[in-house]
Write an enzyme that holds these catalytic residues in place. Structure first.
Site, short mmCIF file in Angstrom:
data_model
loop_
_atom_site.label_atom_id
_atom_site.label_comp_id
_atom_site.label_asym_id
_atom_site.label_seq_id
_atom_site.Cartn_x
_atom_site.Cartn_y
_atom_site.Cartn_z
N ARG A 129 4.15 -4.69 -3.80
CA ARG A 129 3.45 -3.80 -4.75
C ARG A 129 4.52 -3.15 -5.61
O ARG A 129 5.55 -2.69 -5.10
CB ARG A 129 2.65 -2.73 -4.01
CG ARG A 129 2.13 -1.65 -4.97
CD ARG A 129 1.14 -0.73 -4.34
NE ARG A 129 -0.14 -1.40 -4.14
CZ ARG A 129 -1.26 -0.76 -3.81
NH1 ARG A 129 -1.25 0.55 -3.66
NH2 ARG A 129 -2.39 -1.41 -3.65
N LYS A 172 20.00 3.44 -4.30
CA LYS A 172 21.41 3.46 -4.72
C LYS A 172 21.61 2.63 -5.97
O LYS A 172 22.74 2.31 -6.33
CB LYS A 172 22.29 2.91 -3.60
CG LYS A 172 22.22 3.68 -2.30
CD LYS A 172 23.09 2.98 -1.25
CE LYS A 172 22.75 3.43 0.15
NZ LYS A 172 23.24 2.49 1.16
N ARG A 214 -4.54 1.50 2.14
CA ARG A 214 -5.34 0.34 2.53
C ARG A 214 -4.57 -0.98 2.47
O ARG A 214 -4.57 -1.77 3.41
CB ARG A 214 -6.58 0.22 1.61
CG ARG A 214 -7.68 1.17 1.95
CD ARG A 214 -8.42 1.56 0.69
NE ARG A 214 -7.58 2.48 -0.05
CZ ARG A 214 -7.64 3.79 0.06
NH1 ARG A 214 -8.57 4.33 0.80
NH2 ARG A 214 -6.80 4.58 -0.58
N THR A 215 -3.91 -1.22 1.34
CA THR A 215 -3.31 -2.55 1.13
C THR A 215 -2.14 -2.77 2.10
O THR A 215 -2.04 -3.82 2.73
CB THR A 215 -2.86 -2.70 -0.33
OG1 THR A 215 -3.92 -2.25 -1.17
CG2 THR A 215 -2.52 -4.15 -0.65
N HIS A 275 -4.46 -7.09 -9.04
CA HIS A 275 -4.47 -6.74 -7.61
C HIS A 275 -5.35 -7.82 -6.96
O HIS A 275 -6.51 -7.58 -6.60
CB HIS A 275 -5.06 -5.33 -7.44
CG HIS A 275 -4.88 -4.72 -6.09
ND1 HIS A 275 -4.45 -5.43 -4.98
CD2 HIS A 275 -5.09 -3.45 -5.65
CE1 HIS A 275 -4.41 -4.62 -3.94
NE2 HIS A 275 -4.80 -3.41 -4.32
#
Ligand code: CP
Length: 330
Positions: A124, A102, A74-75, A152
């Site tokens: 996120r 890496k 969703r986000t 959030h």
């Protein structure tokens, strides 16, 4: 459709900044009028998104980078759609194929994105505080798309927008948030937004999934879901955040469902017009029964997703006003 500039100018004195923050790292510290300002700004984008043609050019020429170090449906998608509908160039950094694999550090990655002259970065990350760390290293607005157990913020805003449109006002509204409160950044951002706006917030969880000092967030804690539901106007269910649990927090999913799952029978304890919400992803048959998740007129779970696009458009548009030399910025 109201233009973004005229709507905010009519509400605030000339020269003042309706939202004087560089980025959106969390809802903690936002004034109630700043939260309401963002909710008001989103309304025009709800309208636009319901038109056959859903595109404006407010952010034409700007580059938005989405850097998601954790899974998202969703986000991530809604930030991508939001940026594109505003006319920006949107780039999704594929963390799995990036130099993070890496050994590149978070800060080096942030400085790399900054050198590419991003105009906004959406992040996120699994670690609480990681987004703030990046925000301190870059020149553009940073938007927190969920960091660990911390916040959030756009989820809290889109949930508030969904509630506002369904119920009209927040003051005195009885909102129950039930589930894994301990590990939930969604719970935290919702509590911050809803208490700031005057709602009566009840949180419900098994003792092991309730933060010890939760009363400090101006909520009423419950362990008995049936008691928490009495006359509730809004019932917000949260999933068990298994990815953040170390050890056993519940006896079994079956017992959890028995005590904390939302069934049609249990929903009858809430107000007759109570709405049901869930930020997703849902675990049907655990925290919420399928016939409740899909209950016509009562479940607003897909409305939350719709509001998510509009809310993220509002946040991107407002936070890029400085770069676009709008809204009183010097
Ligand atoms: N509600 C939410 O954050 O969903 P995603 O994890 O799919 O983005």
């Amino acid at each position: 459709m109201t233009s973004a500039n005229s709507s905010s100018r009519s509400r605030y004195p000339a020269g003042s900044l309706a939202f004087p923050h560089r980025g959106l790292l969390g809802l903690a510290g936002l004034a109630p009028h700043e939260i309401l300002f963002l909710l008001d700004e989103a309304e025009q984008w709800v309208e636009l998104n319901r038109q056959p043609t859903k595109r404006v050019d407010h952010l034409r020429g700007l580059t938005i980078i989405n850097a998601f170090y954790e899974n998202s449906t969703r986000t991530l998608l809604s930030f991508e759609i939001a940026g594109k509908r505003l006319g920006a160039d949107v780039v999704n950094m594929s963390v799995g194929q990036s130099s993070v694999k890496k050994g590149e550090t978070l800060i080096d990655t942030a400085m790399t994105l900054n050198a590419m002259r991003a105009d906004a970065i959406v992040i996120r990350h699994a670690s609480s505080g990681a987004v703030r760390l990046i925000a301190e290293k870059v020149d553009c607005p940073v938007l927190n798309a969920g960091d660990g157990q911390h916040e959030h913020p756009t989820q809290g805003l889109l949930d508030a927008l969904t509630i506002k449109r369904a119920k009209g006002e927040f003051v005195g509204l009885k909102v129950v948030i039930c589930g894994d409160i301990l590990h939930s950044r969604v719970a935290r951002s919702n509590i911050l937004a809803l208490t700031a706006l005057g709602a009566d917030v009840r949180v419900c969880a098994p003792p092991a999934l309730m933060p010890a000092d939760i009363e400090r967030m101006r909520v009423t804690p419950y362990h008995d879901f049936d008691a928490a539901l009495k006359d509730a106007d809004v019932v917000m269910m949260l999933r068990l955040q298994n990815e953040r649990m170390t050890g056993q927090f519940i006896p079994s999913p079956r017992e959890y469902r028995h005590l904390y799952g939302l069934s049609v029978d249990r929903l009858a304890r809430a107000a007759g017009d109570a709405i049901v919400m869930h930020p997703g992803p849902m675990n049907r048959g655990v925290e919420i029964d399928s016939n409740v998740a899909d209950l016509p007129g009562r479940s607003l779970i897909t409305t939350q997703v719709e509001m998510g696009v509009a809310m993220r458009m509002a946040c991107l548009e407002v936070l890029t006003r400085k770069a676009r030399k709008l809204e009183g910025w010097q």
